[in-house]
Write an enzyme that holds these catalytic residues in place. Structure first.
Site, mmCIF file in Angstrom:
data_model
loop_
_atom_site.group_PDB
_atom_site.id
_atom_site.type_symbol
_atom_site.label_atom_id
_atom_site.label_comp_id
_atom_site.label_asym_id
_atom_site.label_seq_id
_atom_site.Cartn_x
_atom_site.Cartn_y
_atom_site.Cartn_z
ATOM 1 N N LEU A 1 -6.224 24.945 0.271
ATOM 2 C CA LEU A 1 -4.952 25.285 0.915
ATOM 3 C C LEU A 1 -3.794 25.366 -0.070
ATOM 4 O O LEU A 1 -2.693 25.770 0.307
ATOM 5 C CB LEU A 1 -4.632 24.266 2.012
ATOM 6 C CG LEU A 1 -5.579 24.274 3.213
ATOM 7 C CD1 LEU A 1 -5.229 23.156 4.176
ATOM 8 C CD2 LEU A 1 -5.546 25.618 3.917
ATOM 9 N N LYS A 2 -4.040 24.979 -1.317
ATOM 10 C CA LYS A 2 -2.991 25.099 -2.334
ATOM 11 C C LYS A 2 -3.017 26.475 -3.009
ATOM 12 O O LYS A 2 -2.139 26.793 -3.803
ATOM 13 C CB LYS A 2 -3.149 23.990 -3.389
ATOM 14 C CG LYS A 2 -3.034 22.580 -2.823
ATOM 15 C CD LYS A 2 -3.172 21.541 -3.918
ATOM 16 C CE LYS A 2 -3.064 20.129 -3.357
ATOM 17 N NZ LYS A 2 -4.233 19.767 -2.551
ATOM 18 N N GLY B 1 -0.655 2.925 5.279
ATOM 19 C CA GLY B 1 -1.231 1.828 6.036
ATOM 20 C C GLY B 1 -2.625 2.143 6.523
ATOM 21 O O GLY B 1 -3.154 3.248 6.322
ATOM 22 N N HIS B 2 -3.224 1.150 7.162
ATOM 23 C CA HIS B 2 -4.523 1.289 7.805
ATOM 24 C C HIS B 2 -4.502 0.500 9.111
ATOM 25 O O HIS B 2 -3.495 -0.138 9.459
ATOM 26 C CB HIS B 2 -5.656 0.820 6.891
ATOM 27 C CG HIS B 2 -6.112 1.866 5.912
ATOM 28 N ND1 HIS B 2 -6.609 3.088 6.312
ATOM 29 C CD2 HIS B 2 -6.147 1.870 4.557
ATOM 30 C CE1 HIS B 2 -6.936 3.805 5.234
ATOM 31 N NE2 HIS B 2 -6.655 3.089 4.164
ATOM 32 N N ASP B 3 -5.609 0.536 9.811
ATOM 33 C CA ASP B 3 -5.734 -0.074 11.135
ATOM 34 C C ASP B 3 -5.088 -1.459 11.206
ATOM 35 O O ASP B 3 -4.304 -1.750 12.116
ATOM 36 C CB ASP B 3 -7.228 -0.167 11.488
ATOM 37 C CG ASP B 3 -7.480 -0.551 12.931
ATOM 38 O OD1 ASP B 3 -7.211 -1.712 13.288
ATOM 39 O OD2 ASP B 3 -7.950 0.294 13.716
ATOM 40 N N ASN C 1 -2.754 -2.876 9.499
ATOM 41 C CA ASN C 1 -1.291 -2.851 9.438
ATOM 42 C C ASN C 1 -0.683 -2.395 10.754
ATOM 43 O O ASN C 1 0.335 -2.933 11.200
ATOM 44 C CB ASN C 1 -0.834 -1.915 8.318
ATOM 45 C CG ASN C 1 -1.545 -2.176 7.005
ATOM 46 O OD1 ASN C 1 -2.221 -1.298 6.488
ATOM 47 N ND2 ASN C 1 -1.428 -3.380 6.460
ATOM 48 N N TYR C 2 -1.311 -1.418 11.392
ATOM 49 C CA TYR C 2 -0.760 -0.870 12.630
ATOM 50 C C TYR C 2 -0.897 -1.855 13.788
ATOM 51 O O TYR C 2 0.035 -2.017 14.582
ATOM 52 C CB TYR C 2 -1.438 0.457 12.982
ATOM 53 C CG TYR C 2 -1.483 1.435 11.829
ATOM 54 C CD1 TYR C 2 -0.388 1.591 10.982
ATOM 55 C CD2 TYR C 2 -2.615 2.193 11.558
ATOM 56 C CE1 TYR C 2 -0.427 2.471 9.908
ATOM 57 C CE2 TYR C 2 -2.667 3.070 10.493
ATOM 58 C CZ TYR C 2 -1.574 3.201 9.663
ATOM 59 O OH TYR C 2 -1.619 4.067 8.602
ATOM 60 N N ASP D 1 -7.445 2.877 14.786
ATOM 61 C CA ASP D 1 -8.066 4.126 14.340
ATOM 62 C C ASP D 1 -8.661 4.924 15.501
ATOM 63 O O ASP D 1 -8.343 6.095 15.705
ATOM 64 C CB ASP D 1 -9.165 3.842 13.318
ATOM 65 C CG ASP D 1 -8.605 3.593 11.921
ATOM 66 O OD1 ASP D 1 -7.389 3.729 11.740
ATOM 67 O OD2 ASP D 1 -9.386 3.248 11.017
#
Length: 400
Positions: free
Chosen positions: A81-82, A145-147, A149-150, A176
């Site tokens: 996509l770049k 972040g990850h699960d 942290n949320y 997630d």
């Protein structure tokens, strides 16, 4: 028979758990999902930060493994996509798409020139779902972040664990898969219904923190009503009472008891030979004694013996199964929740089945995970590109 989402075209730019789970749900429901994958080794800032550690060893790409349920029922096209050619191909795909699902950090899609505003100007019926940790707005929107942290920020983590102990870290199913992936699928489905009414697509902003917090709707309702912050392991739904708890059995396995209602509690007490406890379900001064008796009693038989006895006496009981036991459970088998899917060469692969059962438009598993770029030529040919163009773009690294 047609599936619920037959004819819906989805472009999937996701990589990690929430996005692929969202698009797996859509694909299982019959949508035509195309995975947009980056050909070659990872590039960009993250790859530079990770260095050699950011490159998967050869032959270790689980995304394309037939064991990977999150990639089933999907096609794969390799596009950079770049590159100019990659963006051209992607924009042409987006003009024909119903849904796009991505999980870039806020602002990345705009920097790439593939954001909702640009694509919707060419395709006003497009539904664009962006799944991120904290959403597209607010002071945390740019935080990584990850699960864990949320769910910490949403208050979910504070409710897991035993009294006086650190919070128990659950597997990444809350933020997630439920907070992000499942809420993303719900958002897309709702937007498709709305499009039938308005004729227009829209932007769907999914935050894994928001989704996790939404799962606490009832818990917050209780808190707002009485002002009491629940303490880990001390409420009726997290082990604070002996009749909603887990118990070790004679064979070092666990039985789960959820006899909250008075009639279920009475049935439990009768089955354990302790009818004298029946009047004391709500007596907090008796809970330690009742819990101790239950603990000692459940150690006298195996888990499966207790399940056989209690399940026949109108008691809320369940066996705690480990993942190797789940496929053999008769209810799991009856509901077709572990299935075998045939792959290349007739080899069978086990996967989790489809949870939603439809009487008239059943969902199905039609194919296993594709190899990266497996459908590039097929899809670009349908878009009208010539073989010479494909060969030239492949040589330049724009496609795979």
């Amino acid at each position: 028979m047609p599936a619920p989402l037959d004819g819906i075209k989805v472009l999937d730019l996701t990589k990690l758990a929430p996005g692929p789970f969202c698009t797996m749900i859509l694909a299982d429901l019959g949508a035509d999902v195309i995975r947009i994958e980056e050909p070659g080794p990872p590039t960009g800032r993250r790859a530079q930060q990770a260095g050699a550690a950011g490159r998967l060893p050869a032959g270790n790409n689980f995304n394309s493994s037939p064991h990977n349920a999150l990639a089933r029922n999907k096609k794969s096209i390799g596009i950079n996509l770049k590159s100019g050619a990659g963006k051209e191909v992607y924009c042409r795909l987006a003009q024909r798409a119903d849904v796009i699902v991505e999980e870039y950090r806020p602002g990345v899609a705009k920097r790439l020139g593939i954001d909702y505003e640009k694509l919707a100007s060419r395709n006003p019926r497009l539904i664009y779902c962006a799944i991120t940790g904290f959403g597209q707005t607010g002071p945390y929107r740019d935080l990584v972040g990850h699960d864990l942290n949320y769910i910490a920020t949403a208050g979910v983590l504070s409710m897991f664990g035993r009294p006086g102990q650190p919070p128990t870290i659950p597997h990444n199913v809350v933020a997630d898969y439920a907070g992000g992936g499942m809420h993303g699928a719900i958002g897309v489905l709702a937007a498709l219904v709305a499009r039938n009414q308005t004729g227009r697509g829209q932007y769907v902003d999914i935050s894994m923190m928001d989704g996790s917090l939404a799962l606490l709707a009832q818990a917050f309702s209780t808190f707002f009503a009485n002002g009491k912050v629940p303490r880990r392991g001390e409420t009726i739904n997290d082990g604070g009472i002996p009749n909603y708890n887990v118990y070790l059995t004679k064979d070092d396995k666990y039985i789960t008891i959820a006899a909250i209602e008075p009639w279920f509690f009475a049935n439990l007490c009768r089955a354990l030979g302790r009818e004298d406890f029946i009047p004391h379900e709500y007596d907090s001064s008796k809970r330690a004694e009742i819990g101790q008796v239950f603990t000692e009693t459940f150690k006298t038989r195996t888990r499966d013996e207790w399940f056989e006895i209690l399940s026949k006496n109108d008691i809320c009981v369940g066996r705690m199964l480990t993942l190797d036991e789940v496929p053999n459970d008769p209810q799991v088998q009856a509901r077709n929740m572990i299935v075998e899917v045939e792959g290349e060469g007739g080899r069978k692969f086990k996967q989790v089945g489809i949870s939603a059962k439809f009487s008239d438009t059943p969902a199905s598993i039609r194919s296993l995970a594709p190899r990266l770029g497996q459908h590039t030529d097929e899809i670009l040919g349908e878009l009208g590109y010539s073989k010479d163009e494909l060969d030239r773009w492949r040589e330049s690294g724009a496609i795979k």
